[in-house]
Design an enzyme around this catalytic site. Structure first.
Site, PDB file in Angstrom:
ATOM      1  N   HIS A  86       0.778  -1.145   0.423  1.00 36.71           N
ATOM      2  CA  HIS A  86      -0.090   0.486  -0.039  1.00 36.71           C
ATOM      3  C   HIS A  86       1.097   1.170  -0.230  1.00 36.71           C
ATOM      4  CE1 HIS A  86      -3.345  -2.430   2.404  1.00 36.71           C
ATOM      5  NE2 HIS A  86      -3.254  -2.440   1.134  1.00 36.71           N
TER       6      HIS A  86
ATOM      7  N   LYS B  79     -14.883  -8.524   5.924  1.00 41.92           N
ATOM      8  CA  LYS B  79     -13.954  -8.787   6.582  1.00 41.92           C
ATOM      9  C   LYS B  79     -13.681  -8.487   7.727  1.00 41.92           C
ATOM     10  CE  LYS B  79     -10.991  -7.451   2.833  1.00 41.92           C
ATOM     11  NZ  LYS B  79      -9.810  -5.941   2.265  1.00 41.92           N
TER      12      LYS B  79
ATOM     13  N   ARG C  37      -2.300  -6.299  -7.808  1.00 44.22           N
ATOM     14  CA  ARG C  37      -1.488  -8.169  -7.193  1.00 44.22           C
ATOM     15  C   ARG C  37      -1.061  -8.790  -8.817  1.00 44.22           C
ATOM     16  NH1 ARG C  37      -2.930  -7.447  -1.951  1.00 44.22           N
ATOM     17  NH2 ARG C  37      -4.646  -8.738  -2.980  1.00 44.22           N
TER      18      ARG C  37
ATOM     19  N   SER D 201      -2.955  -7.553   3.209  1.00 42.08           N
ATOM     20  CA  SER D 201      -3.107  -7.089   4.650  1.00 42.08           C
ATOM     21  C   SER D 201      -3.910  -8.524   5.015  1.00 42.08           C
ATOM     22  CB  SER D 201      -4.038  -6.293   4.967  1.00 42.08           C
ATOM     23  OG  SER D 201      -4.452  -5.036   3.802  1.00 42.08           O
TER      24      SER D 201
END
Length: 163
Positions: free
Chosen positions: A17, A41, A90, A128
């Site tokens: 990030h 999440k 990614r 994360s």
């Protein structure tokens, strides 16, 4: 002024990030890191803690500001007068979801552009979710997150052990 909105849950902020933030800070007059709540999440940190950590990790970038957001992203784009949304990719598997989101945002607001950036090679696998998993399992997570974030994770893990 060219503002870009970089949305995400940032739970926690990773070096991946931070890499995108640093690179975007060179391309835009202002980078607004839009910290969102993702109902899918289970957060390690509150939204306020995430905003604080991003501020601590981004002191080298005076044109970066972290803000909490809720609701539609296109509303935040308007509120912060952003000219674009920044998203990181990614892997190719990220593209399908991100494309759908970009097209939905553009259908909600005609002038809503999305810019995709690829991470540097050493950050291409970091997420994360993986950082939290590695931390909870007792492995070294510190090389994947900025120092202020590593300290906060250590505190969370310590408090978890005390209970």
């Amino acid at each position: 002024m060219r503002n870009v909105l970089y949305p995400g849950s940032f739970d926690p902020l990773t070096n991946g990030h931070l890499d995108l933030i640093a690179r975007a800070s060179k391309l835009f007059d202002r980078v607004i890191v839009a910290v969102a709540i993702n109902s899918e999440k289970h957060p390690m940190f509150s939204i306020e803690e995430r905003v604080e950590m991003i501020g601590e990790a981004c002191t080298a970038y005076p044109n970066v500001r972290a803000v909490p957001v809720c609701g539609l992203l296109v509303d935040a784009v308007e509120k912060y007068q952003a000219t674009a949304i920044l998203r990181g990719l990614r892997a190719f598997s990220d593209f399908e979801y991100e494309l759908q989101m970009a097209l939905m945002n553009r259908s909600l607001r005609d002038d809503c552009e999305t810019i995709f950036m690829m991470p540097t090679t050493n950050n291409s696998f970091v997420s994360s979710r993986l950082v939290k998993e590695v931390a909870f399992l007792g492995a070294d997570y510190t090389k994947y997150v900025p120092e202020p974030v590593a300290k906060r994770i250590a505190e969370k893990l310590e408090n978890r052990k005390d209970k």
